[in-house]
Design a protein around this motif. Sequence first.
Motif, mmCIF file in Angstrom:
data_model
loop_
_atom_site.group_PDB
_atom_site.id
_atom_site.type_symbol
_atom_site.label_atom_id
_atom_site.label_comp_id
_atom_site.label_asym_id
_atom_site.label_seq_id
_atom_site.Cartn_x
_atom_site.Cartn_y
_atom_site.Cartn_z
ATOM 1 N N VAL A 247 0.864 -1.183 0.000
ATOM 2 C CA VAL A 247 0.000 0.000 0.000
ATOM 3 C C VAL A 247 0.898 1.231 0.000
ATOM 4 O O VAL A 247 1.835 1.331 0.781
ATOM 5 N N THR A 248 0.597 2.164 -0.910
ATOM 6 C CA THR A 248 1.342 3.409 -1.020
ATOM 7 C C THR A 248 0.391 4.586 -0.852
ATOM 8 O O THR A 248 -0.674 4.615 -1.462
ATOM 9 N N LYS B 56 8.542 2.592 4.074
ATOM 10 C CA LYS B 56 9.040 3.951 3.902
ATOM 11 C C LYS B 56 8.001 4.927 4.454
ATOM 12 O O LYS B 56 6.798 4.747 4.232
ATOM 13 N N PHE B 57 8.485 5.947 5.162
ATOM 14 C CA PHE B 57 7.585 6.970 5.705
ATOM 15 C C PHE B 57 8.339 8.296 5.694
ATOM 16 O O PHE B 57 9.289 8.482 6.436
ATOM 17 N N ILE B 58 7.931 9.172 4.795
ATOM 18 C CA ILE B 58 8.624 10.444 4.605
ATOM 19 C C ILE B 58 7.607 11.584 4.694
ATOM 20 O O ILE B 58 6.598 11.568 3.988
ATOM 21 N N VAL B 59 7.888 12.540 5.552
ATOM 22 C CA VAL B 59 7.088 13.757 5.648
ATOM 23 C C VAL B 59 8.076 14.918 5.692
ATOM 24 O O VAL B 59 8.888 15.000 6.614
ATOM 25 N N GLU C 29 4.917 3.931 2.423
ATOM 26 C CA GLU C 29 4.788 2.590 1.849
ATOM 27 C C GLU C 29 4.688 1.594 2.988
ATOM 28 O O GLU C 29 5.503 1.621 3.915
ATOM 29 N N PHE C 30 3.698 0.724 2.900
ATOM 30 C CA PHE C 30 3.528 -0.361 3.858
ATOM 31 C C PHE C 30 3.464 -1.667 3.081
ATOM 32 O O PHE C 30 2.928 -1.712 1.973
ATOM 33 N N HIS D 248 -4.559 15.823 1.763
ATOM 34 C CA HIS D 248 -4.756 15.595 0.325
ATOM 35 C C HIS D 248 -3.911 14.388 -0.055
ATOM 36 O O HIS D 248 -2.716 14.517 -0.313
ATOM 37 N N TYR D 249 -4.532 13.198 -0.058
ATOM 38 C CA TYR D 249 -3.793 11.960 -0.264
ATOM 39 C C TYR D 249 -4.380 11.156 -1.416
ATOM 40 O O TYR D 249 -5.577 11.183 -1.683
#
Length: 91
Positions: free
Chosen positions: A4-5, A39-42, A57-58, A86-87
């Motif tokens: 899942v992205t 991955k987890f980027i903010v 990303e999971f 807003h995703y």
Amino acid sequence: MAKVTLSGYIIVPEHELEKIQHALVTHITLTREEPGCIKFIVVQDDSHMHRFNVYEEFESEDAFDAHQDRVKNSDWGKIARNVERHYTIEK
């Protein structure tokens, strides 16, 4: 199960910007430690200080759902309740 992205951005109200910036440090750390987080980027946008670009990303829908459940009951979930999201989510 398929990966899942989530990609997009949040818009932070001006009066909450400092609080969100501070809380993001812990939120990012906790999320990256979750099982199934790839991955987890903010990151704060260079041209719009109230916009934060988000990429996640999971490894599975179950891992993504567990992340969403954790966030709902977390400090971040409470602090970020007023951000505009807003995703796009791809499964």
